[in-house]
Motif scaffolding. Structure first.
Motif, short mmCIF file in Angstrom:
data_model
loop_
_atom_site.label_atom_id
_atom_site.label_comp_id
_atom_site.label_asym_id
_atom_site.label_seq_id
_atom_site.Cartn_x
_atom_site.Cartn_y
_atom_site.Cartn_z
N ALA A 1 0.90 3.18 3.46
CA ALA A 1 0.82 2.76 5.04
C ALA A 1 0.88 1.38 4.71
N ALA A 2 0.15 1.13 4.41
CA ALA A 2 0.64 -0.97 4.11
C ALA A 2 2.04 -1.18 4.62
N ALA A 3 3.01 -0.52 4.03
CA ALA A 3 4.27 -1.13 3.86
C ALA A 3 4.58 -0.41 5.24
N TRP A 4 4.16 0.53 6.09
CA TRP A 4 4.81 0.93 7.45
C TRP A 4 4.40 0.04 7.93
N ARG A 5 2.89 -0.75 8.01
CA ARG A 5 2.44 -0.83 9.20
C ARG A 5 3.45 -2.33 9.31
N GLU A 6 3.08 -3.01 8.34
CA GLU A 6 4.21 -4.23 7.76
C GLU A 6 5.28 -4.43 8.08
N GLY A 7 5.84 -3.36 8.11
CA GLY A 7 7.51 -3.34 8.57
C GLY A 7 7.94 -3.67 7.10
N HIS A 8 7.33 -3.58 5.72
CA HIS A 8 8.67 -4.23 4.95
C HIS A 8 8.11 -3.23 3.37
N GLU A 9 9.16 -3.57 2.86
CA GLU A 9 8.65 -2.36 1.06
C GLU A 9 8.01 -3.08 0.63
N ARG A 10 7.97 -4.31 0.57
CA ARG A 10 7.03 -4.99 -0.45
C ARG A 10 5.20 -4.67 -1.03
N GLN A 11 5.13 -4.71 0.42
CA GLN A 11 3.52 -3.99 0.67
C GLN A 11 3.29 -2.67 -0.48
N LEU A 12 4.16 -2.56 -0.37
CA LEU A 12 4.74 -0.90 -1.12
C LEU A 12 4.90 -1.00 -2.99
N VAL A 13 6.02 -1.49 -3.48
CA VAL A 13 6.85 -1.66 -3.93
C VAL A 13 6.04 -2.62 -5.05
N LEU A 14 5.28 -3.66 -5.23
CA LEU A 14 4.89 -4.44 -5.91
C LEU A 14 3.59 -4.13 -6.60
N PRO A 15 2.89 -3.79 -5.36
CA PRO A 15 1.24 -3.35 -6.24
C PRO A 15 1.25 -1.96 -6.97
N LEU A 16 2.47 -1.10 -5.73
CA LEU A 16 2.18 -0.11 -7.09
C LEU A 16 3.47 -0.54 -8.57
N ALA A 17 4.48 -1.05 -8.95
CA ALA A 17 5.51 -1.24 -9.79
C ALA A 17 4.01 -1.79 -10.79
N ASP A 18 3.15 -2.67 -10.29
CA ASP A 18 1.54 -3.27 -10.96
C ASP A 18 1.07 -2.20 -11.95
N LEU A 19 0.41 -1.49 -10.44
CA LEU A 19 -0.37 -0.20 -10.92
C LEU A 19 0.54 0.90 -11.76
N ALA A 20 1.70 1.32 -11.71
CA ALA A 20 1.71 1.51 -13.31
C ALA A 20 1.85 1.22 -14.37
N ALA A 21 2.64 0.05 -14.55
CA ALA A 21 2.03 -0.23 -15.36
C ALA A 21 0.73 -0.93 -16.09
N TRP A 22 -0.06 -1.34 -15.37
CA TRP A 22 -1.35 -0.96 -15.41
C TRP A 22 -1.98 0.31 -16.31
N ILE A 23 -1.62 1.82 -15.73
CA ILE A 23 -2.10 2.57 -15.92
C ILE A 23 -1.56 2.92 -17.64
N GLU A 24 -0.42 2.30 -17.54
CA GLU A 24 0.15 2.66 -18.96
C GLU A 24 -0.36 1.62 -19.74
N GLY A 25 -1.20 0.59 -19.31
CA GLY A 25 -0.93 -0.10 -21.14
C GLY A 25 -2.50 0.45 -21.23
N GLU A 26 -3.51 1.07 -19.91
CA GLU A 26 -5.48 1.47 -20.51
C GLU A 26 -5.42 2.77 -21.39
N PRO A 27 -5.42 2.88 -22.63
CA PRO A 27 -6.03 3.62 -23.12
C PRO A 27 -6.17 4.89 -22.87
N GLY A 28 -7.42 4.62 -21.90
CA GLY A 28 -9.09 5.54 -21.53
C GLY A 28 -7.91 5.91 -19.71
N LEU A 29 -6.82 5.56 -19.54
CA LEU A 29 -6.48 5.86 -18.41
C LEU A 29 -5.55 7.72 -18.63
N ARG A 30 -4.96 7.57 -20.08
CA ARG A 30 -3.68 8.20 -20.29
C ARG A 30 -3.60 9.25 -19.61
#
Length: 269
Positions: free
Chosen positions: A194-223
């Motif tokens: 929704a943020a990327a659509w509202r702001e008209g740029h993919e960075r609002q989705l791409v950057l936080p989602l890429a960081d979220l994916a890396a964070w989930i992979e790095g946290e053993p308790g979130l397998r």
């Protein structure tokens, strides 16, 4: 003549808290319909805090259970997790989660919970809280599962909201915690779309989602949340993030160089 058009809101994407409650009722409706919200009391809640800094997004996950006799502790902890600044994000929170929190806090004699009040008193056009039902504009019949299904976001993989009461009675708290965590991660990824659509740029989705994916992979308790790191939107975000970060770094370097040149020209006068 004064314009009647509402100016666009500036949402504080740099600091958001995405949350969801799981609730039970003491008595089901005779016709099997969903009980009115005042009958619900929370048994669990999950709160994902996402904060931006120049090095990227960082995340903190808190999951709470409401133990019998410790309700006041539960609501005070929620109040400490909800943002006094920044933005709370939910799906149908304006009409359910926030309303339930406000009523149950009052039931327990807690009238000083200002962060819960900030969320529950926010309106549709208020940056204190963003209800994704409003952001997607699909009407109140829209569900988290339907929105996520349309965007290839995994959700409700093993448990649904209708299972929570039975799991609570059985004492299967681990399943409830995993379920509410899944719902919150799914809600956050919806928010990024929704943020990327509202702001008209993919960075609002791409950057936080890429960081979220890396964070989930790095946290053993979130397998158990790994499907969110490998779903189609996450894979796409991770493929796009390096180019966006490189472009941002180049723009920042050019801005610093321009600033230095301007300062040098000014001092040589």
């Amino acid at each position: 003549m004064r314009s009647s058009q509402r100016p666009p809101l500036k949402y504080p994407y740099e600091y958001v808290c995405v949350y969801d409650l799981e609730t039970i009722v003491d008595e089901e409706m005779p016709d099997g319909s969903f009980p009115p919200w005042p009958r619900h009391r929370p048994v669990a809640g999950a709160f994902l805090t996402a904060e931006w800094s120049p090095v990227g997004y960082s995340f903190k996950f808190d999951t709470l259970l409401c133990r019998e006799g410790r309700e006041a502790e539960f609501y005070r902890k929620i109040d400490s997790l909800l943002p006094s600044g920044g933005m709370g994000v939910s799906l149908n929170g304006r009409n359910f989660d926030n309303a339930v929190l406000r009523l149950q806090a009052q039931r327990n004699g807690l009238f000083d919970l200002r962060n819960i009040a900030r969320q529950s008193e926010s309106g549709r056009f208020d940056v204190a809280h963003l209800d994704l039902m409003d952001a997607f504009g699909g009407g109140r019949g829209t569900s988290l599962a339907e929105l996520c299904g349309a965007l290839d976001i995994p959700v409700k993989t093993s448990v649904t909201g209708g299972d929570v009461a039975g799991l609570w009675k059985l004492g299967n708290l681990a399943a409830i915690k995993a379920y509410v965590q899944e719902d919150v991660i799914a809600t956050y990824i919806l928010h990024l779309h929704a943020a990327a659509w509202r702001e008209g740029h993919e960075r609002q989705l791409v950057l936080p989602l890429a960081d979220l994916a890396a964070w989930i992979e790095g946290e053993p308790g979130l397998r158990h949340l790994l499907p969110f790191a490998t779903c189609r939107p996450a894979k796409w975000a991770r493929s796009r993030a390096p180019a966006l970060r490189a472009a941002a770094a180049l723009a920042d370097a050019e801005l610093r160089l321009k600033r230095e040149q301007d300062e040098a020209a000014f001092s040589s006068r």
